[in-house]
Design a protein around this motif. Structure first.
Motif, short mmCIF file in Angstrom:
data_model
loop_
_atom_site.label_atom_id
_atom_site.label_comp_id
_atom_site.label_asym_id
_atom_site.label_seq_id
_atom_site.Cartn_x
_atom_site.Cartn_y
_atom_site.Cartn_z
N ALA A 26 2.73 5.44 -2.56
CA ALA A 26 4.07 5.29 -3.46
C ALA A 26 4.20 3.77 -4.04
CB ALA A 26 5.13 5.63 -2.55
N SER B 101 4.70 2.34 3.92
CA SER B 101 4.79 0.73 3.56
C SER B 101 5.76 0.27 3.00
CB SER B 101 3.71 0.25 2.40
OG SER B 101 3.97 0.82 1.42
N ARG C 49 0.96 6.56 7.00
CA ARG C 49 -0.40 6.06 6.22
C ARG C 49 -1.23 7.29 6.51
NH1 ARG C 49 -2.36 1.97 4.46
NH2 ARG C 49 -4.77 1.62 4.55
N VAL C 50 -2.23 7.62 5.66
CA VAL C 50 -3.17 8.69 5.75
C VAL C 50 -4.20 7.86 6.39
CG1 VAL C 50 -4.63 10.53 4.55
CG2 VAL C 50 -2.16 10.02 4.02
N GLY D 293 -4.05 2.54 -4.39
CA GLY D 293 -4.60 1.29 -4.56
C GLY D 293 -6.04 0.88 -4.60
N ARG E 130 8.51 -3.12 0.90
CA ARG E 130 7.36 -4.12 1.13
C ARG E 130 7.32 -4.58 -0.55
NH1 ARG E 130 5.50 -1.81 -2.93
NH2 ARG E 130 3.99 -0.18 -3.47
N TRP F 133 -1.95 -18.39 -12.83
CA TRP F 133 -0.64 -18.16 -13.56
C TRP F 133 0.47 -18.40 -12.59
CZ3 TRP F 133 -4.27 -14.63 -11.15
CH2 TRP F 133 -3.71 -13.67 -10.30
N PHE G 228 4.30 -16.82 -12.42
CA PHE G 228 4.94 -15.79 -12.67
C PHE G 228 6.44 -15.95 -11.97
CE2 PHE G 228 2.84 -12.07 -15.06
CZ PHE G 228 2.07 -12.95 -15.95
N VAL H 285 -7.26 -1.53 -14.53
CA VAL H 285 -6.47 -2.60 -14.67
C VAL H 285 -6.96 -3.28 -15.95
CG1 VAL H 285 -5.79 -4.93 -13.68
CG2 VAL H 285 -6.12 -2.61 -12.43
N GLY I 293 1.76 -10.40 -9.48
CA GLY I 293 2.38 -11.27 -10.25
C GLY I 293 3.86 -10.53 -10.78
C1 LIG Z 1 -2.50 -11.07 -7.33
C2 LIG Z 1 -2.02 -9.84 -8.34
C3 LIG Z 1 -1.28 -10.14 -9.52
C4 LIG Z 1 -1.11 -8.84 -10.39
N1 LIG Z 1 -0.39 -9.29 -11.35
C5 LIG Z 1 0.06 -8.11 -12.24
C6 LIG Z 1 1.00 -8.30 -13.35
O1 LIG Z 1 1.71 -9.37 -13.39
N2 LIG Z 1 1.21 -7.30 -13.98
C7 LIG Z 1 0.51 -6.06 -13.97
O2 LIG Z 1 0.92 -4.85 -14.64
N3 LIG Z 1 0.00 -5.85 -12.81
C8 LIG Z 1 -0.47 -6.83 -12.10
N4 LIG Z 1 -1.36 -6.91 -10.85
C9 LIG Z 1 -1.98 -5.27 -10.56
C10 LIG Z 1 -0.90 -4.31 -10.09
O3 LIG Z 1 -0.46 -4.90 -8.89
C11 LIG Z 1 -1.74 -3.10 -9.80
O4 LIG Z 1 -2.29 -2.83 -10.88
C12 LIG Z 1 -0.63 -2.08 -9.38
O5 LIG Z 1 -0.04 -2.27 -8.45
C13 LIG Z 1 -1.44 -0.53 -9.16
O6 LIG Z 1 -0.58 0.25 -8.81
P1 LIG Z 1 -0.86 1.42 -7.79
O7 LIG Z 1 0.42 2.37 -7.86
O8 LIG Z 1 -2.29 2.06 -8.48
O9 LIG Z 1 -1.19 0.91 -6.43
P2 LIG Z 1 -0.57 0.06 -5.57
O10 LIG Z 1 0.54 -0.78 -6.07
O11 LIG Z 1 -1.41 -0.75 -4.66
O12 LIG Z 1 0.36 1.02 -4.52
C14 LIG Z 1 -0.65 1.72 -3.56
C15 LIG Z 1 0.41 2.28 -2.48
O13 LIG Z 1 -0.61 3.20 -1.67
C16 LIG Z 1 -0.03 2.72 -0.48
N5 LIG Z 1 -1.46 3.13 0.59
C17 LIG Z 1 -2.67 2.67 0.49
N6 LIG Z 1 -3.42 3.26 1.43
C18 LIG Z 1 -2.68 4.34 2.00
C19 LIG Z 1 -2.96 5.24 3.02
N7 LIG Z 1 -3.97 5.54 3.58
N8 LIG Z 1 -1.99 6.06 3.01
C20 LIG Z 1 -0.74 6.13 2.65
N9 LIG Z 1 -0.62 5.22 1.66
C21 LIG Z 1 -1.33 4.40 1.32
C22 LIG Z 1 0.03 1.49 -0.25
O14 LIG Z 1 0.86 0.85 0.74
C23 LIG Z 1 0.88 1.06 -1.58
O15 LIG Z 1 2.06 1.39 -1.50
C24 LIG Z 1 -1.66 -7.69 -10.15
C25 LIG Z 1 -2.36 -7.49 -9.08
C26 LIG Z 1 -2.65 -8.69 -7.96
C27 LIG Z 1 -3.49 -8.62 -6.67
#
Ligand SMILES: Cc1cc2nc3c(=O)[nH]c(=O)nc-3n(C[C@H](O)[C@H](O)[C@H](O)COP(=O)(O)OP(=O)(O)OC[C@H]3O[C@@H](n4cnc5c(N)ncnc54)[C@H](O)[C@@H]3O)c2cc1C
Length: 386
Positions: A3, A27, A115-116, A145, A30, A192, A194, A271, A35
């Motif tokens: 999520a 999670s 969590r899966v 993620g 959280r 950076w 932010f 990304v 950034g």
């Molecule tokens: C330090 C840093 C700085 C960044 N800065 C930026 C920025 O400024 N702007 C920007 O656009 N992007 C930024 N990014 C990238 C951005 O954080 C990610 O690209 C974005 O969060 C991806 O979204 P997502 O939904 O794919 O994954 P995530 O946001 O990682 O969400 C994944 C979710 O899946 C859940 N999950 C994981 N494993 C399981 C499991 N087994 N079972 C159930 N749930 C699970 C996690 O708890 C989480 O809630 C940054 C990344 C980092 C690390």
């Protein structure tokens, strides 16, 4: 499954169209190591689901670029770019992601806060193991993620050379309306800062194969915080997290869907390797995944849409990256940022997610200052690739 922005957006689109959706994620609430920079294009994409103005966020008015030499930053080497209203906000990921999740639940998606721990895909569907028991689904969207379990089960996990390590500190008790980008030569990239509501997210990122340990990178960030006095009196909370960082070939050969599974957001590797913008791609790919499933129940159109709308652009960014962070180019860029409103406008658009890579090079070279400096540079030295 997951999520974050990708999973919550996919669930919102699916649930609004009457699909039966369960989101698995234990999670929330959280904060995510991030950034938190949410570009104008990402805000526009989710405007139909959430009121982003009601989330804890910091509107950004300026971006300050700094070129670091040994001994820290000096004012002579910095340039400030004004940003339009709404070009970029820095969001609390706790608040932004919670708003997206809430919207999906309001639309009819169920949240299973678990969590899966494992999953298996077969011809008829998907079996998910959670500590609350076994669940069955027709299809799984892996939006879990960069360390995606779904990815590890249905495809190959990211190789080390497909990942960057981002590390730094949340500096609690200090904030601002300015982002700071401080270019560093080794490893090539930037530090950076932010400003989020109540704290600065300060970090640095390097390829996982660059030969720098996470500790060394964090120590470097700590030294920058000290030298610039950007966070006086702040309580520093360390973090480290991987970011997918695909090379040109990987971006053109994305693995995002198969029989009864789709990968979205970081799990799919989406990304930008230069700006690290992932939130927009997570939201957009979550939406494309949902739309593909709604169209025909499977993921037939998803792979081609991701390739067209994200893969090509990320491939261009990857090609651009090595030249972009080369000291010779950063020298030229910094001088041009100080002198040229045209170059500042290009960078403002890049930060807002409005400037694609297809014409970035040409838009920069067309500006008088970069064009002139670049010609001088390339006539004196072997031509640095951009
Ligand atoms: C330090 C840093 C700085 C960044 N800065 C930026 C920025 O400024 N702007 C920007 O656009 N992007 C930024 N990014 C990238 C951005 O954080 C990610 O690209 C974005 O969060 C991806 O979204 P997502 O939904 O794919 O994954 P995530 O946001 O990682 O969400 C994944 C979710 O899946 C859940 N999950 C994981 N494993 C399981 C499991 N087994 N079972 C159930 N749930 C699970 C996690 O708890 C989480 O809630 C940054 C990344 C980092 C690390």
């Amino acid at each position: 499954m997951g999520a974050g922005p990708a999973g919550a957006r996919a669930a919102w689109v699916l649930a609004r169209h009457g699909a039966r959706v369960t989101i698995f994620d234990a999670s929330h609430p959280r904060e995510k190591p991030c950034g938190g920079g949410v570009t104008g294009r990402a805000l526009a994409l989710v405007a139909d689901a959430i009121d982003a103005t009601s989330c804890a966020r910091t509107p950004i008015h300026t971006a300050r670029f700094v070129r670091l030499r040994a001994g820290g930053a000096s004012a002579r080497e910095s340039a400030t770019v004004d940003l339009d209203r709404g070009a970029l906000v820095v969001a609390s990921r706790a608040a932004f992601d919670a708003a997206l999740l809430h919207a999906a639940q309001q639309a009819g998606a169920a949240l299973e806060p678990a969590r899966v721990t494992d999953l298996r895909v077969d011809a008829e569907g998907v079996t998910l193991e959670t500590r609350h028991g076994r669940r069955r689904a027709d299809v799984v969207i892996g939006a879990d993620g960069a360390n995606s379990l779904v990815r590890r089960r249905v495809a190959e996990p990211f190789r080390r050379d497909q990942l960057s390590i981002a590390t730094g500190f949340f500096a609690h008790g200090v904030t601002s309306t300015e982002i700071v980008i401080a270019f560093v030569a080794d490893p090539p990239g930037y530090i950076w800062s932010f400003p989020r509501p109540g704290h600065l997210a300060i970090g640095i990122c390097a390829e996982a194969t660059a030969g720098c340990s996470s500790e060394a990178l964090r120590a470097r960030t700590a030294e920058w915080i000290r030298a610039t006095a950007i966070a006086p009196g702040a309580r520093l909370e360390p973090y480290a997290w991987p970011i997918p960082s695909l090379a040109v070939r990987d971006a053109h050969e994305l693995t995002v869907a198969g029989s009864r599974w789709l990968l979205a957001g970081d799990a799919a590797g989406l990304v930008d390797p230069i700006t690290r913008e992932g939130i927009y791609f997570a939201l957009a790919s979550g939406q494309w995944a949902a739309e593909s499933l709604l169209r025909d129940g499977f993921a037939s159109s998803y792979s081609s849409r991701v390739a067209e709308e994200a893969g090509r652009e990320l491939g261009r960014a990857a090609r651009f990256k090595a030249g972009f962070f080369r000291p010779a180019f950063i020298n030229v860029l910094m001088r041009a940022l100080q002198q040229s409103a045209g170059v500042r406008a290009v960078m403002a658009d890049l930060i807002a997610g409005r400037q694609g890579y297809a014409d970035l090079k040409w838009r920069l070279l067309k500006t008088f200052e970069i064009g002139l400096a670049w010609r001088a540079l390339t006539s004196r030295s072997s031509r640095p690739a951009l």
